[in-house]
Design a protein around this motif. Structure first.
Motif, PDB file in Angstrom:
ATOM      1  N   GLU A   1       0.603  -1.183   0.058  1.00  0.00           N
ATOM      2  CA  GLU A   1      -0.026  -0.080   0.191  1.00  0.00           C
ATOM      3  C   GLU A   1       1.037   1.344  -0.047  1.00  0.00           C
ATOM      4  OE1 GLU A   1      -2.270   0.092   3.686  1.00  0.00           O
ATOM      5  OE2 GLU A   1      -2.900   2.254   3.220  1.00  0.00           O
ATOM      6  N   ARG A   2       1.854   1.207   0.691  1.00  0.00           N
ATOM      7  CA  ARG A   2       2.835   2.310   0.634  1.00  0.00           C
ATOM      8  C   ARG A   2       3.744   2.612  -0.451  1.00  0.00           C
ATOM      9  NH1 ARG A   2       4.139   3.017   6.658  1.00  0.00           N
ATOM     10  NH2 ARG A   2       2.073   3.315   7.591  1.00  0.00           N
ATOM     11  N   ILE A   3       4.032   1.648  -0.939  1.00  0.00           N
ATOM     12  CA  ILE A   3       4.805   1.673  -2.044  1.00  0.00           C
ATOM     13  C   ILE A   3       3.830   2.379  -3.286  1.00  0.00           C
ATOM     14  CG2 ILE A   3       5.619   0.159  -4.162  1.00  0.00           C
ATOM     15  CD1 ILE A   3       6.859  -1.630  -2.234  1.00  0.00           C
ATOM     16  N   PHE A   4       2.538   1.782  -3.265  1.00  0.00           N
ATOM     17  CA  PHE A   4       1.597   2.524  -4.288  1.00  0.00           C
ATOM     18  C   PHE A   4       1.290   4.117  -4.033  1.00  0.00           C
ATOM     19  CE2 PHE A   4       1.009  -1.788  -6.028  1.00  0.00           C
ATOM     20  CZ  PHE A   4       0.831  -1.448  -7.257  1.00  0.00           C
ATOM     21  N   ASN A   5       1.331   4.223  -2.763  1.00  0.00           N
ATOM     22  CA  ASN A   5       1.035   5.614  -2.346  1.00  0.00           C
ATOM     23  C   ASN A   5       2.305   6.624  -2.776  1.00  0.00           C
ATOM     24  OD1 ASN A   5       0.800   8.101  -0.603  1.00  0.00           O
ATOM     25  ND2 ASN A   5       2.199   7.298   0.785  1.00  0.00           N
ATOM     26  N   VAL A   6       3.588   5.987  -2.474  1.00  0.00           N
ATOM     27  CA  VAL A   6       4.603   6.807  -2.929  1.00  0.00           C
ATOM     28  C   VAL A   6       4.636   6.911  -4.768  1.00  0.00           C
ATOM     29  CG1 VAL A   6       7.229   6.577  -3.344  1.00  0.00           C
ATOM     30  CG2 VAL A   6       6.174   6.067  -1.118  1.00  0.00           C
ATOM     31  N   ALA A   7       4.297   5.834  -5.242  1.00  0.00           N
ATOM     32  CA  ALA A   7       4.486   5.808  -6.713  1.00  0.00           C
ATOM     33  C   ALA A   7       3.462   6.854  -7.256  1.00  0.00           C
ATOM     34  CB  ALA A   7       3.932   4.261  -7.232  1.00  0.00           C
ATOM     35  N   LYS A   8       2.231   6.927  -6.613  1.00  0.00           N
ATOM     36  CA  LYS A   8       1.306   7.872  -7.040  1.00  0.00           C
ATOM     37  C   LYS A   8       1.813   9.383  -6.949  1.00  0.00           C
ATOM     38  CE  LYS A   8      -2.668   4.864  -6.647  1.00  0.00           C
ATOM     39  NZ  LYS A   8      -3.290   4.326  -5.618  1.00  0.00           N
ATOM     40  N   ARG A   9       2.426   9.477  -5.839  1.00  0.00           N
ATOM     41  CA  ARG A   9       2.856  11.063  -5.508  1.00  0.00           C
ATOM     42  C   ARG A   9       3.996  11.182  -6.508  1.00  0.00           C
ATOM     43  NH1 ARG A   9       2.338  12.998   0.781  1.00  0.00           N
ATOM     44  NH2 ARG A   9       3.063  14.663  -0.258  1.00  0.00           N
ATOM     45  N   CYS A  10       4.837  10.341  -6.593  1.00  0.00           N
ATOM     46  CA  CYS A  10       5.841  10.595  -7.951  1.00  0.00           C
ATOM     47  C   CYS A  10       5.312  10.876  -9.378  1.00  0.00           C
ATOM     48  CB  CYS A  10       6.893   9.367  -7.828  1.00  0.00           C
ATOM     49  SG  CYS A  10       7.741   9.559  -6.440  1.00  0.00           S
ATOM     50  N   ILE A  11       4.226   9.959  -9.374  1.00  0.00           N
ATOM     51  CA  ILE A  11       3.473  10.223 -10.844  1.00  0.00           C
ATOM     52  C   ILE A  11       2.957  11.537 -10.983  1.00  0.00           C
ATOM     53  CG2 ILE A  11       1.464   9.148 -11.934  1.00  0.00           C
ATOM     54  CD1 ILE A  11       2.686   6.530 -11.334  1.00  0.00           C
ATOM     55  N   GLU A  12       2.212  12.010 -10.084  1.00  0.00           N
ATOM     56  CA  GLU A  12       1.723  13.469  -9.733  1.00  0.00           C
ATOM     57  C   GLU A  12       2.867  14.419 -10.444  1.00  0.00           C
ATOM     58  OE1 GLU A  12       0.126  15.029  -6.140  1.00  0.00           O
ATOM     59  OE2 GLU A  12      -0.964  13.119  -6.024  1.00  0.00           O
ATOM     60  N   ASP A  13       3.931  14.296  -9.773  1.00  0.00           N
ATOM     61  CA  ASP A  13       4.844  15.147 -10.365  1.00  0.00           C
ATOM     62  C   ASP A  13       5.355  14.996 -11.695  1.00  0.00           C
ATOM     63  OD1 ASP A  13       6.631  17.169  -9.099  1.00  0.00           O
ATOM     64  OD2 ASP A  13       6.764  15.774  -7.398  1.00  0.00           O
ATOM     65  N   TYR A  14       5.617  13.712 -12.218  1.00  0.00           N
ATOM     66  CA  TYR A  14       5.730  13.395 -13.458  1.00  0.00           C
ATOM     67  C   TYR A  14       4.798  13.916 -14.638  1.00  0.00           C
ATOM     68  CZ  TYR A  14       6.490  10.275 -17.568  1.00  0.00           C
ATOM     69  OH  TYR A  14       6.718   9.473 -18.910  1.00  0.00           O
ATOM     70  N   LYS A  15       3.481  13.819 -14.185  1.00  0.00           N
ATOM     71  CA  LYS A  15       2.370  14.235 -15.001  1.00  0.00           C
ATOM     72  C   LYS A  15       2.406  15.734 -15.126  1.00  0.00           C
ATOM     73  CE  LYS A  15      -0.210  10.362 -15.584  1.00  0.00           C
ATOM     74  NZ  LYS A  15      -1.190   9.606 -15.190  1.00  0.00           N
ATOM     75  N   LYS A  16       3.029  16.528 -14.253  1.00  0.00           N
ATOM     76  CA  LYS A  16       3.134  17.853 -14.522  1.00  0.00           C
ATOM     77  C   LYS A  16       4.292  18.505 -15.350  1.00  0.00           C
ATOM     78  CE  LYS A  16       1.834  19.195  -9.603  1.00  0.00           C
ATOM     79  NZ  LYS A  16       2.705  19.129  -8.308  1.00  0.00           N
ATOM     80  N   GLY A  17       4.877  17.312 -15.767  1.00  0.00           N
ATOM     81  CA  GLY A  17       6.179  17.600 -16.964  1.00  0.00           C
ATOM     82  C   GLY A  17       7.636  17.605 -16.473  1.00  0.00           C
ATOM     83  N   ASN A  18       7.459  17.358 -15.062  1.00  0.00           N
ATOM     84  CA  ASN A  18       9.030  17.341 -14.221  1.00  0.00           C
ATOM     85  C   ASN A  18       9.668  16.082 -14.516  1.00  0.00           C
ATOM     86  OD1 ASN A  18       8.340  19.713 -13.235  1.00  0.00           O
ATOM     87  ND2 ASN A  18       7.344  18.834 -11.493  1.00  0.00           N
ATOM     88  N   GLN A  19      10.982  16.322 -14.569  1.00  0.00           N
ATOM     89  CA  GLN A  19      11.827  15.019 -14.607  1.00  0.00           C
ATOM     90  C   GLN A  19      11.867  14.521 -13.277  1.00  0.00           C
ATOM     91  OE1 GLN A  19      15.365  16.563 -16.595  1.00  0.00           O
ATOM     92  NE2 GLN A  19      14.597  15.482 -18.392  1.00  0.00           N
ATOM     93  N   VAL A  20      11.720  13.363 -12.857  1.00  0.00           N
ATOM     94  CA  VAL A  20      11.795  12.783 -11.392  1.00  0.00           C
ATOM     95  C   VAL A  20      12.715  11.910 -11.146  1.00  0.00           C
ATOM     96  CG1 VAL A  20      10.080  11.725  -9.670  1.00  0.00           C
ATOM     97  CG2 VAL A  20       8.995  13.361 -11.533  1.00  0.00           C
ATOM     98  N   VAL A  21      13.328  12.043  -9.950  1.00  0.00           N
ATOM     99  CA  VAL A  21      14.465  11.137  -9.749  1.00  0.00           C
ATOM    100  C   VAL A  21      14.001  10.708  -8.423  1.00  0.00           C
ATOM    101  CG1 VAL A  21      16.719  10.671  -9.047  1.00  0.00           C
ATOM    102  CG2 VAL A  21      16.251  12.123 -10.990  1.00  0.00           C
ATOM    103  N   VAL A  22      13.660   9.319  -8.151  1.00  0.00           N
ATOM    104  CA  VAL A  22      13.256   9.057  -6.659  1.00  0.00           C
ATOM    105  C   VAL A  22      14.451   8.343  -5.893  1.00  0.00           C
ATOM    106  CG1 VAL A  22      11.621   7.639  -5.497  1.00  0.00           C
ATOM    107  CG2 VAL A  22      10.970   8.833  -7.715  1.00  0.00           C
ATOM    108  N   VAL A  23      14.723   8.310  -4.809  1.00  0.00           N
ATOM    109  CA  VAL A  23      15.646   7.790  -4.130  1.00  0.00           C
ATOM    110  C   VAL A  23      15.171   6.922  -3.025  1.00  0.00           C
ATOM    111  CG1 VAL A  23      17.783   7.984  -2.613  1.00  0.00           C
ATOM    112  CG2 VAL A  23      17.603   9.322  -4.414  1.00  0.00           C
TER     113      VAL A  23
END
Ligand code: ADP
Ligand code: ASP
Ligand code: MG
Length: 403
Positions: free
Chosen positions: A16-38
């Motif tokens: 559940e937490r992994i998907f929560n993080v995935a979604k938060r990162c995808i939000e950023d990505y969909k704004k057009g940002n380049q996203v690096v996740v550590v």
């Protein structure tokens, strides 16, 4: 915009937490940002791996320990990339080898030296989210190394610096940096801002919310950090060079139970004794913290100092080996049941009386001080471990740090 987002163990502890993080990162990505996740290892996986190693061989080499520990982060990044992919967003996981994150050669506590950008840039240019293992690197022998417990924060800051990122966000299980560990002082208050220097002191004195090297690196490269919760959308704390806010006398209280106090008694009172003592320890890579030298009594003197629990055995072996011969001391004792409580604040540079106020709070709480050390922006005391929480709460209260 290029953003680096780091998520700690609790933030990726289960599906559940992994998907929560995935979604938060995808939000950023969909704004057009380049996203690096550590990412850190899931939940308490690093501790689990360390226990497994201890069970097989309590004296396992640091090289093999690092080989083992790096699997924790490798698991979480691969699962995260799979989760993002299942949500229809292209992602690629990379470990320290694939990126090429070069560190010093020492295992277990290495320092990042250089990060190759090429592979990361290639993946970002192809519109993928890049999910990178925190905490690990490779050395000149092409072996895995780790950066010390909590080191994923440092990976994130180093990546933000190397990639010249526009933002570096550290997501964790609390809402930001507080005036004290909220688990120790329940009425601790969240800070909106804190300076690098204050944060560096707090982190070095036991405030585990940020790895101290990450703050050191952020200051060096001017990377502004935001520490915030992965579980809600509250604003978090900005860590930066200068705080706009009026300098508070004290900005926080830190506690550290990972401390062992050594007392070396009956040393000769002549030049060179302290040199020999600390020289032997330094030769065995024992980092010494608080130091106290007594006045002479009966022709001899005592020196006490503190080290971390991990270094206590090496320190004792070293002292015992040299105790009779070069040091000529009468007695060596080590006490584990001690803790360090510190107050930190840039305001104390110009305001006298902080130490007195802290000691008064401890006196009122009936807590004895074993040792004291200070710097320009902090005062630390060593006390009995069982009073850690009471001491932190009393000091926090004395400086009116709660809301
Ligand atoms: P992560 O796995 O996200 O890296 P950590 O456990 O390393 O999380 O750091 C977050 C923890 O740091 C919090 O749960 C909190 O108990 C502790 N902590 C210690 N001091 C502070 C402080 N001053 N402010 C906030 N959290 C603190
Ligand atoms: N997984 C490592 C640890 O538990 C690194 C980190 O979480 O930052 O220490
Ligand atoms: Mg951490």
């Amino acid at each position: 915009m290029l953003v680096v987002k780091k998520f700690g163990g609790t933030s990726v502890a289960n599906k559940e937490r992994i998907f929560n993080v995935a979604k938060r990162c995808i939000e950023d990505y969909k704004k057009g940002n380049q996203v690096v996740v550590v990412l850190s290892a899931m939940g308490k996986q690093t501790d689990v791996l360390l226990d497994m190693a201890k069970d097989i061989n309590p004296k396992a080499s640091r090289r093999e320990l690092d080989m083992l520990l790096t699997t924790g982060e490798q698991t979480s990044v691969a699962l995260m990339a799979m989760a993002m992919d299942s949500l229809g967003v292209p992602a690629v996981s990379l470990n320290a080898f694939q990126v090429a994150m070069h560190t010093t050669s020492d295992y277990g506590n290495s320092r990042l030296k250089k990060i190759d950008e090429q592979r990361i840039r290639f993946e970002l240019d192809n519109r993928r989210i890049v999910v990178i293992t925190g905490f690990q690197g490779i050395n000149s022998y092409n072996d895995y190394t780790t950066l010390g417990r909590g080191g994923s924060d440092t990976t994130a800051v180093a990546l933000a610096a190397a990639l010249n990122a526009d933002a570096c966000e550290i997501y964790t299980d609390v809402d930001g940096v507080f005036t004290a560990d909220p688990r120790v002082v329940p009425n601790a208050r969240k800070l909106d801002e804190i300076t690098y220097d204050e944060m560096l002191e707090l982190a070095s004195l036991g405030a585990g919310v940020l790895h101290n090297r990450s703050v050191e690196m952020a200051k060096k490269y001017g990377v502004q950090l935001v520490v915030r919760s992965s579980l809600n959308t509250s604003e978090g704390t900005v860590v930066k060079e200068e705080s706009k806010m009026e300098k508070m006398l004290v900005s926080g209280v830190a506690t550290d139970k990972n401390v062992v106090q050594f007392a070396v008694e009956g040393l000769e009172n002549k030049p060179g004794v302290a040199f020999k003592l600390f020289h032997h320890l330094a030769n065995h890579n024992v980092n010494v913290d608080m130091i106290l030298q007594s006045v002479e009594h009966g022709g001899t003197q005592d020196i006490s100092f503190t080290v971390t629990e991990e270094m206590a055995d090496v320190a004792m072996e070293t002292l015992e080996r040299h105790g009779d011969t070069s040091l000529k001391c009468e007695k060596i004792t080590a006490t584990k049941e001690v803790a360090k409580v510190s107050v930190v604040g840039a305001g104390m540079m110009t305001n006298p009386g902080v130490a007195a106020k802290m000691f008064e709070a401890l006196y009122d709480a009936g807590i004895n001080i074993r040792q004291i050390s200070t710097s320009e922006i902090r005062v630390s005391v060593l006390i009995d471990e069982k009073y850690t929480e009471a001491a932190a709460q009393a000091v926090h209260e004395a400086f009116s740090l709660a809301d």
